[in-house]
Write an enzyme that holds these catalytic residues in place. Structure first.
Site, PDB file in Angstrom:
ATOM      1  N   ASN A 180       0.871  -1.168   0.000  1.00  0.00           N
ATOM      2  CA  ASN A 180       0.000   0.000   0.000  1.00  0.00           C
ATOM      3  C   ASN A 180       0.910   1.220   0.000  1.00  0.00           C
ATOM      4  OD1 ASN A 180      -1.783   2.051   0.480  1.00  0.00           O
ATOM      5  ND2 ASN A 180      -2.361   1.385   2.547  1.00  0.00           N
ATOM      6  N   LYS A 199       0.159   4.225  -0.290  1.00  0.00           N
ATOM      7  CA  LYS A 199      -0.475   5.413   0.309  1.00  0.00           C
ATOM      8  C   LYS A 199      -0.240   6.635  -0.600  1.00  0.00           C
ATOM      9  CE  LYS A 199      -0.144   3.192   4.787  1.00  0.00           C
ATOM     10  NZ  LYS A 199      -0.032   3.297   6.245  1.00  0.00           N
ATOM     11  N   HIS A 208      -9.405   1.104   5.192  1.00  0.00           N
ATOM     12  CA  HIS A 208      -8.122   1.343   5.850  1.00  0.00           C
ATOM     13  C   HIS A 208      -8.350   2.303   7.021  1.00  0.00           C
ATOM     14  CE1 HIS A 208      -4.008   2.507   6.643  1.00  0.00           C
ATOM     15  NE2 HIS A 208      -3.642   1.437   5.958  1.00  0.00           N
ATOM     16  N   GLU A 239      -6.742   4.726   8.017  1.00  0.00           N
ATOM     17  CA  GLU A 239      -6.537   6.144   7.690  1.00  0.00           C
ATOM     18  C   GLU A 239      -7.783   6.729   7.033  1.00  0.00           C
ATOM     19  OE1 GLU A 239      -2.854   5.486   5.612  1.00  0.00           O
ATOM     20  OE2 GLU A 239      -1.943   4.919   7.518  1.00  0.00           O
ATOM     21  N   GLU A 275      -5.023  -4.826  10.705  1.00  0.00           N
ATOM     22  CA  GLU A 275      -3.977  -3.813  10.881  1.00  0.00           C
ATOM     23  C   GLU A 275      -4.233  -3.050  12.178  1.00  0.00           C
ATOM     24  OE1 GLU A 275      -2.186  -2.689   6.775  1.00  0.00           O
ATOM     25  OE2 GLU A 275      -3.866  -1.350   7.181  1.00  0.00           O
ATOM     26  N   GLY A 329       2.900   2.322  10.808  1.00  0.00           N
ATOM     27  CA  GLY A 329       3.861   3.412  10.634  1.00  0.00           C
ATOM     28  C   GLY A 329       4.597   3.784  11.903  1.00  0.00           C
ATOM     29  N   SER A 382       3.855  -2.084  10.391  1.00  0.00           N
ATOM     30  CA  SER A 382       5.306  -2.178  10.588  1.00  0.00           C
ATOM     31  C   SER A 382       5.875  -3.554  10.252  1.00  0.00           C
ATOM     32  CB  SER A 382       5.697  -1.760  12.020  1.00  0.00           C
ATOM     33  OG  SER A 382       5.300  -0.433  12.266  1.00  0.00           O
TER      34      SER A 382
END
Ligand code: 13P
Length: 256
Positions: free
Chosen positions: A9, A11, A99, A101, A172, A178, A218
């Site tokens: 991904n 992003k 996701h 985000e 996730e 991240g 990660s």
């Protein structure tokens, strides 16, 4: 046989020129994939057209193009959005939905995600459906309930056949995305087993056994092999480490 997948991904990273170099470099160096393995590149929208040409020109099998989002309506007055027919036109095979985000920064609800899921199924896409809890939920040890609600409200209206054909689940945990803090193999395996148990209860053990469940957060070349060796971890959804060929290739190799 259950599919195993490594999906990158990207992003909101890389220009067309950078993305082309990255894709060429990964595809030319990656090993041939087993018939039940897939590698998916979820690139920014502006790169889909070029990325589709690169993927199509490759002689390697089981490499697919993914998008990071879509709208549920086929067309209309939705400024700044992208429709599934637009993605189909540029060769998109898989779409990331839900996701954290998108949920966190763009307020996407389980109900909105359900509408996207239905639209993607109607368009015969593979869906990389993300779920995962924030840190406070993990600290309160209510992560299983949290993830159950995410899956139930967006996916459990599907028939077992449709689910098996289209849905890949990506767990996730938000606290691992991240941050450099990866879930331990025990934490990942425990959640993946709990998701599979939920699928078995809701549908059947046979169906649950067929569903691919990816880990994201990660994941890198040093921990991928150990994570992917867990009984219920079928690969990974990779952010930062998908942006450099030398970091992404060892993760693809960890599938084997
Ligand atoms: P990182 O691998 O950068 O933690 O991101 C994971 C992720 O969000 C993939 O969708």
């Amino acid at each position: 046989m259950r599919k195993k997948i490594v999906a990158g991904n990207w992003k909101m990273n890389t220009t067309i020129a950078e993305g082309k170099l990255l894709l060429d470099s990964v595809i030319s160096q990656m090993p041939a994939l087993a018939s039940n393995h897939q590698v998916i590149f979820c690139v920014p929208f502006t790169q889909l057209f070029v990325a589709n040409e690169i993927v199509n020109q490759s002689s390697k099998h089981n490499i697919f193009l993914g998008a990071q989002n879509c709208h549920d309506k086929a067309a209309g007055a939705f400024t700044g959005e992208i429709s599934i027919p637009m993605l189909t036109e540029v060769g998109v095979h898989s779409v990331i939905i839900g996701h954290s985000e998108r949920r966190q920064y763009f307020g996407e609800s389980n109900t909105f995600l359900k509408a996207k899921v239905d639209a993607l199924i109607a368009a015969n896409k593979q869906i990389l459906f993300c779920c995962g809890e924030p840190l406070q939920v993990r600290e309160a040890n209510t992560q299983n309930e949290y993830v159950t609600a995410q899956l139930k409200e967006s996916l459990f209206h599907l028939s077992p056949e449709t689910f098996m054909q289209h849905i890949v689940i990506a767990y996730e945990p938000i606290w691992a995305i991240g941050t450099g803090v990866t879930a331990s193999t025990e934490q990942a395996q425990e959640m993946h087993a709990s998701i599979r148990h939920l699928l078995a209860e809701t549908y059947s053990a046979e169906m649950a056994n067929e569903i691919t469940i990816l880990y994201g957060g990660s994941c890198n070349g040093s921990n991928a092999k150990e994570l992917f060796s867990c009984a219920d971890v079928d690969g990974g959804l990779i952010g930062g480490a998908a942006l450099k060929a030398e970091l992404f290739l060892p993760i693809i190799q960890a599938l084997a």
